[in-house]
Design an enzyme around this catalytic site. Sequence first.
Site, mmCIF file in Angstrom:
data_model
loop_
_atom_site.group_PDB
_atom_site.id
_atom_site.type_symbol
_atom_site.label_atom_id
_atom_site.label_comp_id
_atom_site.label_asym_id
_atom_site.label_seq_id
_atom_site.Cartn_x
_atom_site.Cartn_y
_atom_site.Cartn_z
ATOM 1 C CE LYS A 140 -1.898 6.765 -3.408
ATOM 2 N NZ LYS A 140 -2.230 5.949 -2.281
ATOM 3 C CG ASP A 169 -8.720 5.313 2.674
ATOM 4 O OD1 ASP A 169 -8.563 5.730 3.461
ATOM 5 O OD2 ASP A 169 -8.236 4.669 1.660
ATOM 6 C CD GLU A 173 -4.964 3.502 -2.245
ATOM 7 O OE1 GLU A 173 -5.926 4.374 -1.842
ATOM 8 O OE2 GLU A 173 -3.915 3.913 -2.484
ATOM 9 C CG ASP A 191 -1.673 1.374 1.438
ATOM 10 O OD1 ASP A 191 -1.568 2.128 0.479
ATOM 11 O OD2 ASP A 191 -2.334 1.548 2.562
HETATM 12 P P1 ADP Z 1 -2.684 7.600 4.206
HETATM 13 O O1 ADP Z 1 -3.861 6.556 3.774
HETATM 14 O O2 ADP Z 1 -2.962 9.000 3.913
HETATM 15 O O3 ADP Z 1 -1.102 7.155 3.858
HETATM 16 P P2 ADP Z 1 -3.192 6.512 7.052
HETATM 17 O O4 ADP Z 1 -4.311 5.750 6.658
HETATM 18 O O5 ADP Z 1 -1.953 5.951 7.380
HETATM 19 O O6 ADP Z 1 -2.897 7.541 5.767
HETATM 20 O O7 ADP Z 1 -3.492 7.610 7.868
HETATM 21 C C1 ADP Z 1 -3.158 8.396 8.932
HETATM 22 C C2 ADP Z 1 -3.753 9.154 9.887
HETATM 23 O O8 ADP Z 1 -4.306 8.433 10.851
HETATM 24 C C3 ADP Z 1 -2.699 10.217 10.314
HETATM 25 O O9 ADP Z 1 -3.531 11.598 10.330
HETATM 26 C C4 ADP Z 1 -2.640 9.704 11.836
HETATM 27 O O10 ADP Z 1 -2.822 10.834 12.701
HETATM 28 C C5 ADP Z 1 -4.320 8.897 11.896
HETATM 29 N N1 ADP Z 1 -4.305 8.198 12.950
HETATM 30 C C6 ADP Z 1 -3.358 6.952 13.263
HETATM 31 N N2 ADP Z 1 -3.730 6.361 14.467
HETATM 32 C C7 ADP Z 1 -4.703 7.064 14.912
HETATM 33 C C8 ADP Z 1 -5.521 6.853 16.240
HETATM 34 N N3 ADP Z 1 -5.227 5.823 17.118
HETATM 35 N N4 ADP Z 1 -6.293 8.035 16.387
HETATM 36 C C9 ADP Z 1 -6.603 8.988 15.733
HETATM 37 N N5 ADP Z 1 -5.951 8.773 14.342
HETATM 38 C C10 ADP Z 1 -4.999 8.196 14.106
HETATM 39 MG MG MG Z 2 -4.403 5.233 2.775
#
Ligand code: ADP
Ligand code: MG
Length: 635
Positions: free
Chosen positions: A88, A210, A188, A26
């Site tokens: 990205k 998402d 995705e 991913d």
């Molecule tokens: P992307 O798909 O954009 O790469 P992710 O799916 O990894 O991103 O999500 C990242 C986001 O999730 C960040 O804003 C992070 O702060 C939030 N996040 C991660 N863990 C938690 C949590 N326990 N509670 C709230 N938000 C969270």
């Molecule tokens: Mg993502």
Amino acid sequence: MLLQIHEPGQTPAPHDQDRGLAVGIDLGTTNSVVALAIGDRAEVIRDEKGDGLLPSVVAYGADGSVLVGEKASEQLLDHPEGVVSSIKRLMGRSAADLKQLGGALPYDLDETTGIGMVRLKIRGRRLTPVEISADILRAIKARAEARLGQDVDRAVVTVPAYFDDAARNATKDAARLAGLEVLRLVNEPTAAALAYGLDHEAEGVYAVYDLGGGTFDISLLRLEKGVFQVLATGGDAALGGDDFDHLIAERFLAERKKAGIAEAIDSSEAKNLLVAARQAKEALTDADQGSWEIAIGGKTTRHALNRAEFETLIAPLVKRTANLVRGVLEDAGIEVAAVKGVVLVGGSTRVPLVRHSVADLFGLEPLADIDPDEVVALGAALQAQALTQGGGALLLDVTPLSLGIETMGGIVEKVIPRNTPIPVGMAQDFTTYQDGQTGMLIHVLQGERETVDQCRSLGRFELRGIPPMTAGAARIRVTYAVDADGLLTVAAEEKTTGVKAHIEVKPSYGLSEDDMARMLRDSLENAREDMERRLLIEARVEAQRVLLALDAALAADGALARPEERQTMEKAAQRLKAAIAGEDRDLINGLVEELEKAGKPFAQRRIDRAINSALAGHRLDEIEADVAPERVPPA
Ligand code: ADP
Ligand code: MG
């Protein structure tokens, strides 16, 4: 006119024993994740600290170094000019595309490239998003290989459902550049649905919600005979968990102001503030309340925040996602009640308010028991396994956008409509419009609009050598074939004479084979140079350490060294100091060894004395502290 459609499961790749492992990746805007499936279980591959997420951040050093992940994020404070994140968003975009976005990008763009792929100017380098993404993928590959102890050379890579041909091509190029063969690009939301095994569930419509760091995507998938079609997608490319962080940060700042601290904060302080805000947000997912410290400009303040207050702050944003979901359902003509299941994806769906709001919206408990930031990679890993080991159901994907051809008057005639399962081939017949016409320009376009100027041009080619005939007599069959990755080949044939031409469509934003070859060459050469440089630096560092240790030992216990020993050691140290200034790594290493040998009797005497004083009742840690700076030769 349908030429051929492969059925799922008919073309499983043979299991290949000699190959490396095939993983699922991913490649996210904020974080990237890699997973491997064995048996029917997929698992995320973690680093030595247990982290499954690799921040999609790359830091380019002035010395040519490249850091990825957490280490790159750390560079933000000291060298923000070398750090790239959210790359990205630029995949498959040209400089012209980005100008249209209003130019509010935090990057220096290279202006010379016109319609080609955009390049970023970073610390004297000119890098395309493909090269930067390749650096992330290299780090992912390295993580997987280090952990699995085997070569990893193939991958299923996920892309957003709305990615167009240019962005998909760019992703594929990045993987190739990183030494990964892309088995397939998978959407995705489809990967997330696969991770939950929804392909074995009842046929019908499923939703994937998402909410990541910077983007919100909602996708509706229709499952039919084990095949997912993306029915509709929507979302907001500038709405995510980062916005929650900003709201908290603003609140904390306002509180400081109320406390009489008026301040102008610089960008590294803003960074610190956002880190605190993010910690507060993530803590409030599990805790009801907490308090966090902010230290800016020498003034430290503590700020309390509870779950209810946080929810009030973010409620408007969460509501916005709900409205976007309703809009997509409406556009697709689907009743909320017809949705059979909802999958939660993205770290921000951990926020309880988000979860509850999705449950309310759909009137069903969302699927959330797989870690929302790992679920996409897990689905990709399952797909990689199905593609390499056979047996598993092969999944069909669909074309994200319609593919068409320019006809007279700048009109686009659709050849393959969007949401057609792939791989697929379709053909249409055209004819000449002038007497004696011997050539025909085929202009390939992608998009839903009717006119050429509103679709994306993927490429043009010419069919030449048509024998002169009266207008309308020639029969030119144009065939569009989309392979399993969603990439297009276009062929044209004049049927009465058999004159043929074809192109593999690489959109103008993609890389040419030459570019690709050059980049691969560069990356190999740089890898060798980087390695040499690193070994030299390591040798110097080690030599400095030994010299310092010797100085310290002589200062502390000079009396234990015999005069002739002392002379030999000092001479060796002089030569080593001279060598450190040079570039000869072997010389440095050799002199280090020599110095250590010369110092051995002296070191031994110091150890003996330390042991004796230990027997005289000293604490053990004192003794260790005394002996540690020396390199003790193995017994
Ligand atoms: P992307 O798909 O954009 O790469 P992710 O799916 O990894 O991103 O999500 C990242 C986001 O999730 C960040 O804003 C992070 O702060 C939030 N996040 C991660 N863990 C938690 C949590 N326990 N509670 C709230 N938000 C969270
Ligand atoms: Mg993502």
